[in-house]
Design a protein around this motif. Sequence first.
Motif, short mmCIF file in Angstrom:
data_model
loop_
_atom_site.label_atom_id
_atom_site.label_comp_id
_atom_site.label_asym_id
_atom_site.label_seq_id
_atom_site.Cartn_x
_atom_site.Cartn_y
_atom_site.Cartn_z
N SER A 157 0.82 -1.21 0.00
CA SER A 157 0.00 0.00 0.00
C SER A 157 0.86 1.26 0.00
O SER A 157 0.38 2.35 -0.31
CB SER A 157 -0.92 0.02 1.22
OG SER A 157 -0.17 0.09 2.42
N GLY A 196 -8.52 3.03 1.46
CA GLY A 196 -7.95 1.72 1.20
C GLY A 196 -8.04 0.84 2.44
O GLY A 196 -8.73 1.16 3.41
N ASP A 223 -4.77 -3.45 0.36
CA ASP A 223 -5.33 -2.95 -0.90
C ASP A 223 -5.52 -1.44 -0.79
O ASP A 223 -6.49 -0.96 -0.20
CB ASP A 223 -6.66 -3.64 -1.19
CG ASP A 223 -7.24 -3.30 -2.55
OD1 ASP A 223 -6.78 -2.31 -3.16
OD2 ASP A 223 -8.15 -4.00 -2.99
N THR A 231 -6.17 0.67 -3.14
CA THR A 231 -7.07 1.28 -4.13
C THR A 231 -8.55 1.01 -3.85
O THR A 231 -9.41 1.61 -4.48
CB THR A 231 -6.75 0.78 -5.55
OG1 THR A 231 -6.92 -0.64 -5.62
CG2 THR A 231 -5.33 1.15 -5.95
N ILE A 232 -8.86 0.10 -2.92
CA ILE A 232 -10.27 -0.15 -2.61
C ILE A 232 -10.87 1.10 -1.96
O ILE A 232 -10.17 1.84 -1.26
CB ILE A 232 -10.42 -1.38 -1.68
CG1 ILE A 232 -11.88 -1.84 -1.60
CG2 ILE A 232 -9.86 -1.10 -0.31
CD1 ILE A 232 -12.42 -2.40 -2.90
N LYS A 267 -13.31 -5.08 -6.08
CA LYS A 267 -11.90 -4.69 -5.93
C LYS A 267 -11.24 -4.40 -7.27
O LYS A 267 -10.43 -3.46 -7.38
CB LYS A 267 -11.12 -5.77 -5.17
CG LYS A 267 -11.05 -7.13 -5.84
CD LYS A 267 -10.26 -8.11 -4.99
CE LYS A 267 -10.18 -9.48 -5.65
NZ LYS A 267 -9.40 -10.44 -4.83
N ALA A 268 -11.58 -5.16 -8.30
CA ALA A 268 -10.98 -4.90 -9.61
C ALA A 268 -11.47 -3.57 -10.19
O ALA A 268 -10.70 -2.84 -10.83
CB ALA A 268 -11.31 -6.04 -10.57
N HIS A 302 -12.38 -0.90 -8.44
CA HIS A 302 -11.69 0.16 -7.71
C HIS A 302 -10.22 0.25 -8.13
O HIS A 302 -9.66 1.36 -8.18
CB HIS A 302 -11.80 -0.07 -6.20
CG HIS A 302 -13.16 0.21 -5.65
ND1 HIS A 302 -14.01 -0.77 -5.20
CD2 HIS A 302 -13.84 1.37 -5.50
CE1 HIS A 302 -15.13 -0.23 -4.79
NE2 HIS A 302 -15.06 1.07 -4.95
N ARG A 303 -9.61 -0.87 -8.43
CA ARG A 303 -8.21 -0.82 -8.88
C ARG A 303 -8.11 -0.05 -10.19
O ARG A 303 -7.22 0.79 -10.36
CB ARG A 303 -7.65 -2.22 -9.03
CG ARG A 303 -6.15 -2.26 -9.33
CD ARG A 303 -5.61 -3.68 -9.43
NE ARG A 303 -5.87 -4.41 -8.20
CZ ARG A 303 -6.65 -5.48 -8.10
NH1 ARG A 303 -7.27 -5.94 -9.18
NH2 ARG A 303 -6.83 -6.09 -6.95
N ARG A 304 -9.02 -0.32 -11.10
CA ARG A 304 -8.99 0.40 -12.39
C ARG A 304 -9.27 1.88 -12.20
O ARG A 304 -8.67 2.73 -12.86
CB ARG A 304 -10.01 -0.22 -13.35
CG ARG A 304 -9.65 -1.62 -13.83
CD ARG A 304 -10.53 -2.05 -14.99
NE ARG A 304 -11.94 -2.18 -14.64
CZ ARG A 304 -12.50 -3.30 -14.18
NH1 ARG A 304 -11.75 -4.38 -13.98
NH2 ARG A 304 -13.78 -3.35 -13.90
N ASN A 315 -8.69 3.71 -9.45
CA ASN A 315 -7.82 4.44 -8.53
C ASN A 315 -6.33 4.17 -8.65
O ASN A 315 -5.54 4.88 -8.04
CB ASN A 315 -8.25 4.12 -7.09
CG ASN A 315 -9.68 4.52 -6.80
OD1 ASN A 315 -10.09 5.63 -7.13
ND2 ASN A 315 -10.45 3.62 -6.22
N GLU A 316 -5.93 3.19 -9.43
CA GLU A 316 -4.51 2.85 -9.50
C GLU A 316 -3.69 4.03 -9.99
O GLU A 316 -2.65 4.38 -9.43
CB GLU A 316 -4.29 1.66 -10.43
CG GLU A 316 -2.86 1.11 -10.42
CD GLU A 316 -2.53 0.38 -9.14
OE1 GLU A 316 -1.67 0.89 -8.40
OE2 GLU A 316 -3.12 -0.68 -8.87
#
Length: 561
Positions: free
Chosen positions: A183, A404, A411, A413-414, A549-550, A552-554, A556-557
């Motif tokens: 993180s 997060g 994680d 980016t969540i 989760k995927a 949010h990753r897209r 916020n990454e």
Amino acid sequence: MGSLPKSSWSRNRDTPPPPPENLIWLQSVPIGFRRVTAAAPGDSYVLAVDLGTGGPKVALVSPHGRIAAHASRPVGTRLLPGGGAEQDPAEWWDAIVSATAELLDSGGLSPDAVAGVACTAQWSGTVACAPDGAPLRPAIIWMDSRGASAIRRRTSGPLRLYGYDVRKALRWIRLTGGAPGHSGKDPTAHILWIADNEPDLYAATHVFLEPVDWLVHRVTGRFAASYDSIVAHWVTDNRRIDAVRYDDGLVAMAGLDRAKLPELVPPATVVGTVTDGGAKELGLPPGVPVVTGSGDLHSAAVGSGALSDFDGHLYIGTSSWISCHVPFKKTDPVRNVASIPSALPGRYLVADEHETAGACLTFLAETVLSDDPAGPDVYRRLDAVAESEAAGAGRTLFTPWLNGERSPVDDHTIRAGFHNLSLSTTRSQLVRSVYEGVAFNSRWLLAAVEHFIGRRFESLAFVGGGANSAVWAQIHADVTQRRIRQVADPVLANVRGAALLAWHALGRLGVADMAASVEVRRTFEPDASQAATYDELYGEFVNLYKRTKAIHRRLNERSST
């Protein structure tokens, strides 16, 4: 020790501090003073400082754990693009000096009654210091994730498992019990971010300190860290709990400069005395003993009274955790739980964390409901609204990942959200769903901790600002189906813990006496009739993480790196 100039980093940076609109208050500590008990002639006290994320609390604590008086002040947090979170150490110090002055002036106690000084603070932060200890820039606090990409590069390699090079991970876990989190919120990631983005300032830094170790230096003039305060750097060999030391291989693997790290000293020992300058600012006699600092996780464990092995406590402040002492060093890298050196000499403590808990109520009041979060009755009003709503909040779910998460998933980016809203969703359902969402998160963490220790907690001591709420205590009992023991004056658990550790270091208090000095205000029994409702909603709560989760990753990454 001279006076610390405000915004001292402005002399060393071309970029001015962030604009005022980025200043926020997270579960902020109000300005306040309270005398709890009258001082008796001849009594002696420890001056205990708890620098929380919302601001410091300062208390005078007797050898029996009795808090004679306490005062508090708020400080602000600046949230910056890319996941930055910073605070002003000068503001910390000014707030501590102000609260201490009020404590001594209004508490009816002579400064000569202070037998020792103890500090605890928000853990896993970084202060870049000049040779005289002055901060060269704002402190990077535990919420800051800007170092995520740097630490991922450092921990990666040709053969990876969960993003870690296998050989590196095995060495980290074998020696430290953990590893730098991906993180980017550990001090090692903070330091790497400074090295990458502020190289001139990095070169000028004499030493990097945890917030609590900076406070200890501010009072004593000594650059030192205790075995427990340094742990989150993940560069120490913790296998011999009574002789923790830096490991040159880990320091090199992390990309750090050993010369910029403080010396190590055992926990619960006298690290120095109050300097003449510190005495003048704090209104104390020079030469008062100062005890090693501890992180908030460590002091809360002591202040909760849960000091026996496998005796658990639940803390809810800005963040939250579930912890206990254990007789072993162990790591669960999948759930991000480990046992680390405790602030009690010769002991290990379970470490984990939820990023936002009490902060969710502040967010609810300020952003969602547009109430004044600093108002004296805001949390009492939220309690009343939550209590008026039936269990399950009309099947409205709140996921409390505003910054997060660390455990049981690492994680960054969540993100948080309200789920299953409709046109008929009410204000009271929104409010109760936040209380329940934090409790569901606690249950998720509880499963990870119980798996780690290999046994079930029958009850948990409840401390932190969130433990002032009887409503939240009952919701936690019902959601977790565990007995919840609400500790008296739970918001003062950290200052109490720091003071008890100081009395232990001064030879005035044994561990058994420390535990016996902590009073339980009330015990909340789980309501079995609510179990089916909460079991179903908890299952969907965890499912929401897995399903989103995927997404949010897209989302916020890119903004978090």
